[in-house]
Design a protein around this motif. Structure first.
Motif, PDB file in Angstrom:
ATOM      1  N   UNK A 128      -7.558  16.051   8.237  1.00  0.00           N
ATOM      2  CA  UNK A 128      -9.090  15.164   7.360  1.00  0.00           C
ATOM      3  C   UNK A 128      -9.943  15.927   6.509  1.00  0.00           C
ATOM      4  N   UNK A 129      -9.669  16.925   6.609  1.00  0.00           N
ATOM      5  CA  UNK A 129     -11.121  18.084   5.569  1.00  0.00           C
ATOM      6  C   UNK A 129      -9.759  18.125   4.048  1.00  0.00           C
ATOM      7  N   UNK A 130      -8.967  18.311   3.999  1.00  0.00           N
ATOM      8  CA  UNK A 130      -8.199  17.550   2.800  1.00  0.00           C
ATOM      9  C   UNK A 130      -8.756  16.743   2.025  1.00  0.00           C
ATOM     10  N   UNK A 131      -8.645  15.824   2.983  1.00  0.00           N
ATOM     11  CA  UNK A 131      -8.340  14.210   2.392  1.00  0.00           C
ATOM     12  C   UNK A 131     -10.296  14.092   1.983  1.00  0.00           C
ATOM     13  N   UNK A 132     -11.000  14.840   2.676  1.00  0.00           N
ATOM     14  CA  UNK A 132     -12.419  14.857   2.156  1.00  0.00           C
ATOM     15  C   UNK A 132     -12.533  15.782   1.231  1.00  0.00           C
ATOM     16  N   UNK A 133     -11.534  16.826   0.908  1.00  0.00           N
ATOM     17  CA  UNK A 133     -12.039  17.476   0.071  1.00  0.00           C
ATOM     18  C   UNK A 133     -11.276  16.399  -1.387  1.00  0.00           C
ATOM     19  N   UNK A 134     -10.689  15.777  -0.792  1.00  0.00           N
ATOM     20  CA  UNK A 134     -10.079  15.036  -2.499  1.00  0.00           C
ATOM     21  C   UNK A 134     -11.074  13.742  -2.720  1.00  0.00           C
ATOM     22  N   UNK A 135     -12.113  13.401  -2.034  1.00  0.00           N
ATOM     23  CA  UNK A 135     -12.813  12.765  -1.836  1.00  0.00           C
ATOM     24  C   UNK A 135     -14.084  13.050  -2.247  1.00  0.00           C
ATOM     25  N   UNK A 136     -14.328  14.408  -1.930  1.00  0.00           N
ATOM     26  CA  UNK A 136     -15.268  15.084  -2.570  1.00  0.00           C
ATOM     27  C   UNK A 136     -15.546  15.394  -4.257  1.00  0.00           C
ATOM     28  N   UNK A 137     -14.057  15.544  -4.766  1.00  0.00           N
ATOM     29  CA  UNK A 137     -13.556  15.778  -6.572  1.00  0.00           C
ATOM     30  C   UNK A 137     -14.016  15.274  -7.192  1.00  0.00           C
ATOM     31  N   UNK A 138     -13.445  13.615  -6.140  1.00  0.00           N
ATOM     32  CA  UNK A 138     -13.509  12.288  -7.415  1.00  0.00           C
ATOM     33  C   UNK A 138     -15.044  12.336  -8.634  1.00  0.00           C
ATOM     34  N   UNK A 139     -15.901  12.288  -8.061  1.00  0.00           N
ATOM     35  CA  UNK A 139     -17.304  11.796  -9.022  1.00  0.00           C
ATOM     36  C   UNK A 139     -17.359  13.274  -9.407  1.00  0.00           C
ATOM     37  N   UNK A 140     -17.439  14.654  -9.459  1.00  0.00           N
ATOM     38  CA  UNK A 140     -16.875  15.547 -10.461  1.00  0.00           C
ATOM     39  C   UNK A 140     -15.887  14.868 -11.143  1.00  0.00           C
ATOM     40  N   UNK A 141     -14.780  14.662 -11.110  1.00  0.00           N
ATOM     41  CA  UNK A 141     -13.994  13.942 -12.110  1.00  0.00           C
ATOM     42  C   UNK A 141     -14.149  12.993 -13.133  1.00  0.00           C
ATOM     43  N   UNK A 142     -15.113  11.862 -12.653  1.00  0.00           N
ATOM     44  CA  UNK A 142     -15.762  10.985 -13.140  1.00  0.00           C
ATOM     45  C   UNK A 142     -16.825  11.313 -13.643  1.00  0.00           C
ATOM     46  N   UNK A 143     -17.906  12.107 -13.348  1.00  0.00           N
ATOM     47  CA  UNK A 143     -18.878  12.942 -13.932  1.00  0.00           C
ATOM     48  C   UNK A 143     -18.444  13.804 -15.336  1.00  0.00           C
ATOM     49  N   UNK A 144     -17.957  13.907 -15.106  1.00  0.00           N
ATOM     50  CA  UNK A 144     -17.164  14.950 -15.799  1.00  0.00           C
ATOM     51  C   UNK A 144     -16.666  14.544 -17.397  1.00  0.00           C
ATOM     52  N   UNK A 145     -15.783  13.369 -17.036  1.00  0.00           N
ATOM     53  CA  UNK A 145     -15.331  12.540 -18.052  1.00  0.00           C
ATOM     54  C   UNK A 145     -16.936  11.288 -19.067  1.00  0.00           C
ATOM     55  N   UNK A 146     -17.165  11.371 -18.565  1.00  0.00           N
ATOM     56  CA  UNK A 146     -18.105  10.637 -18.655  1.00  0.00           C
ATOM     57  C   UNK A 146     -19.589  11.152 -19.694  1.00  0.00           C
ATOM     58  N   UNK A 147     -19.025  12.979 -19.758  1.00  0.00           N
ATOM     59  CA  UNK A 147     -20.220  13.887 -20.089  1.00  0.00           C
ATOM     60  C   UNK A 147     -20.614  14.694 -19.649  1.00  0.00           C
ATOM     61  N   UNK A 203     -10.225  23.769  -5.845  1.00  0.00           N
ATOM     62  CA  UNK A 203      -9.826  22.876  -4.821  1.00  0.00           C
ATOM     63  C   UNK A 203      -8.926  21.943  -6.257  1.00  0.00           C
ATOM     64  N   UNK A 204      -9.396  22.734  -6.688  1.00  0.00           N
ATOM     65  CA  UNK A 204      -9.006  21.600  -8.929  1.00  0.00           C
ATOM     66  C   UNK A 204      -8.079  22.423  -8.696  1.00  0.00           C
ATOM     67  N   UNK A 205      -7.910  23.481  -9.212  1.00  0.00           N
ATOM     68  CA  UNK A 205      -6.163  24.283  -9.260  1.00  0.00           C
ATOM     69  C   UNK A 205      -4.985  23.953  -7.730  1.00  0.00           C
ATOM     70  N   UNK A 206      -5.892  23.477  -6.604  1.00  0.00           N
ATOM     71  CA  UNK A 206      -4.692  23.009  -5.896  1.00  0.00           C
ATOM     72  C   UNK A 206      -4.369  21.424  -6.375  1.00  0.00           C
ATOM     73  N   UNK A 207      -5.471  20.810  -6.642  1.00  0.00           N
ATOM     74  CA  UNK A 207      -5.079  19.406  -6.867  1.00  0.00           C
ATOM     75  C   UNK A 207      -3.927  19.755  -8.447  1.00  0.00           C
ATOM     76  N   UNK A 208      -3.801  20.559  -8.972  1.00  0.00           N
ATOM     77  CA  UNK A 208      -2.921  20.797  -9.997  1.00  0.00           C
ATOM     78  C   UNK A 208      -1.778  21.496  -9.577  1.00  0.00           C
ATOM     79  N   UNK A 209      -1.551  22.341  -8.706  1.00  0.00           N
ATOM     80  CA  UNK A 209      -0.043  22.911  -7.583  1.00  0.00           C
ATOM     81  C   UNK A 209       0.493  21.314  -7.324  1.00  0.00           C
ATOM     82  N   UNK A 210      -0.657  20.191  -6.574  1.00  0.00           N
ATOM     83  CA  UNK A 210      -0.241  19.260  -5.644  1.00  0.00           C
ATOM     84  C   UNK A 210       0.912  18.084  -7.455  1.00  0.00           C
TER      85      UNK A 210
END
Length: 439
Positions: free
Chosen positions: A140-159, A304-311
């Motif tokens: 549950x915690x790992x899933x939450x970490x993934x969802x918590x990062x999604x807005x960060x990626x979207x905000x970066x994408x937008x500037x 967690x960004x780097x955990x995602x890279x390894x994933x």
């Protein structure tokens, strides 16, 4: 077809340095801006002089590199032995701003020193409390970490956060070019080269951003060739309320490190983490955070960004990832290198991180599936995620609680998911008939 026998996919595989460097650089670029951003935010709130801020940024890179190396190459019980990248934690930004405004930056560092020691001791004692964190809680915690990062990626994408022209066409174009370049490289490349798709996308995106005028290299002219960090740049102060506040955030940081360690072991090695790995990871999280405070920096945590890279890549070779830690240390001692790495625009990062962060979500869902679809497990996961993600999306719901409670939970879905799933795990009776598969 990927050759999983290649040493690049083995934790202790022997690979030449020329092969390791690109993978290490890929990890650094994925987290570099996020590593220094917390320092810039807090130093701005406490009205720190620009030269002092620059010195702290330099220290942040060195501390993150040293912490990462210690994770990968443990000393005694300090370090997990896993390819975990450490960096300055965003989790402490809010409480640091409050304490810094009230008492000054020295109080932030004093609280971090004590809190880090306490978290480190908590990590060394993980063998006694890890049994309280069953697989369904970790999933549950790992899933939450993934969802918590999604807005960060979207905000970066937008500037990026705070961009006055957020969502402008140039940001969307640069982010799209970066994303498409990464995907095309992954499709067309062969063998282990496919796993360098993020690095390729970052390079193409950086060049594209340069022609859009989004790359700022003006600080190069004023940078020293070589520079060394300052030990205790600010006098430390110790205030009980500040220490308590920061220690509570350290518990949240330990939760995130536990989740990252579980995700990395599952995605990189197809198994849950061992008690020794969890203990070593959290111990480094705490004790190196204390060392970080002595050099004027905020606490560090696993990224967690780097955990995602390894994933995405499945590249777990600690020599390859360790090269990234060495690059961070060099960037701290050679400010010119740091300026170049820090000039990477947010939109370029956004283009590369969307898939990475999504990979953590998918891995969390897979971990939930591995726990079994019993009524008990489904109830724990569903309720903890709905409360954790739902309530933190509407933080006004916490307005009746004390400031300390809000600073810990209102904007941190990972902490809320962890607490709720832990409580539900203790409250719900154990299944007696084993997992029940839902048709």
């Amino acid at each position: 077809m990927e050759d999983k026998e290649d040493a690049i996919y083995q934790l202790k595989g022997d690979i030449p340095i020329r092969k390791a460097i690109p993978f290490g650089l890929q990890h650094v670029l994925a987290m570099f801006v996020a590593n220094i951003a917390p320092i810039l935010i807090v130093s701005g709130v406490v009205k720190m002089a620009p030269e002092e801020t620059a010195s702290l940024v330099q220290s942040a890179m060195i501390v993150a590199g040293v912490g990462s190396l210690l994770q990968m190459f443990p000393l005694w019980r300090f370090g997990s032995g896993l390819p975990i990248i450490m960096g300055i934690s965003f989790t402490f930004v809010s409480v640091s701003c409050v304490i810094g405004t009230k008492y000054g930056y020295g109080a932030v560092l004093g609280a971090a020193l004590i809190g880090g020691i306490l978290e480190g001791l908590l990590g060394l004692g993980a063998a006694w409390w890890k049994k309280l964190v069953p697989p369904i809680v970790s999933a549950s915690v790992v899933t939450a970490i993934g969802f918590s990062l999604l807005p960060i990626g979207a905000n970066s994408f937008g500037g990026g956060f705070g961009a006055p022209d957020f969502g402008d066409a140039k940001y969307l174009m640069v982010g799209s070019v970066t994303l498409v370049s990464s995907l095309m490289f992954n499709i067309r490349a062969h063998s282990y080269y496919k796993q360098l798709s993020v690095l390729f996308g970052l390079i193409v995106g950086y060049i594209t951003a340069y022609f859009y005028g989004m790359v700022d290299l003006t600080r190069l002219s004023g940078s020293d060739l070589v520079s060394f960090p300052t030990f205790i740049p600010v006098s430390l102060e110790f205030h009980p309320d500040a220490i308590l506040s920061v220690f509570l955030i350290f518990l949240v940081s330990a939760t995130e490190t536990l989740g990252d360690t579980s995700a990395l072991a599952t995605m990189g090695f197809g198994r849950p983490p061992t008690g020794k790995e969890v203990s070593g990871a959290i111990a480094v999280d705490g004790f190196v955070s204390s060392i970080s405070s002595l050099f004027g920096c905020l606490p560090i945590t696993s990224f967690s960004q780097n955990v995602g890279l390894i994933a995405m890549t499945k590249v777990v070779n600690r020599k390859a990832v360790g090269c990234g830690a060495v690059i961070m240390i060099l960037a701290g001692f050679f400010p010119v290198l740091g300026v170049i790495l820090a000039s990477l625009p947010d939109a370029v990062l956004g283009g590369c991180t969307l898939m990475m962060f999504g990979s953590i979500v998918v891995s969390g869902v897979r971990m939930l599936g591995d726990c079994g679809y019993s009524q008990r497990n489904m109830s724990i996961a569903a309720l903890s995620l709905s409360i954790g993600l739902g309530f933190t999306q509407t933080p006004q719901i916490f307005h009746i609680f004390p400031d300390l409670f809000r600073s810990v939970f209102a904007d941190n879905c990972v902490a809320v998911v962890f607490i709720v799933s832990m409580i539900l795990n203790l409250v719900f009776p154990e299944d007696k008939e084993g997992p029940r598969i839902v048709e």
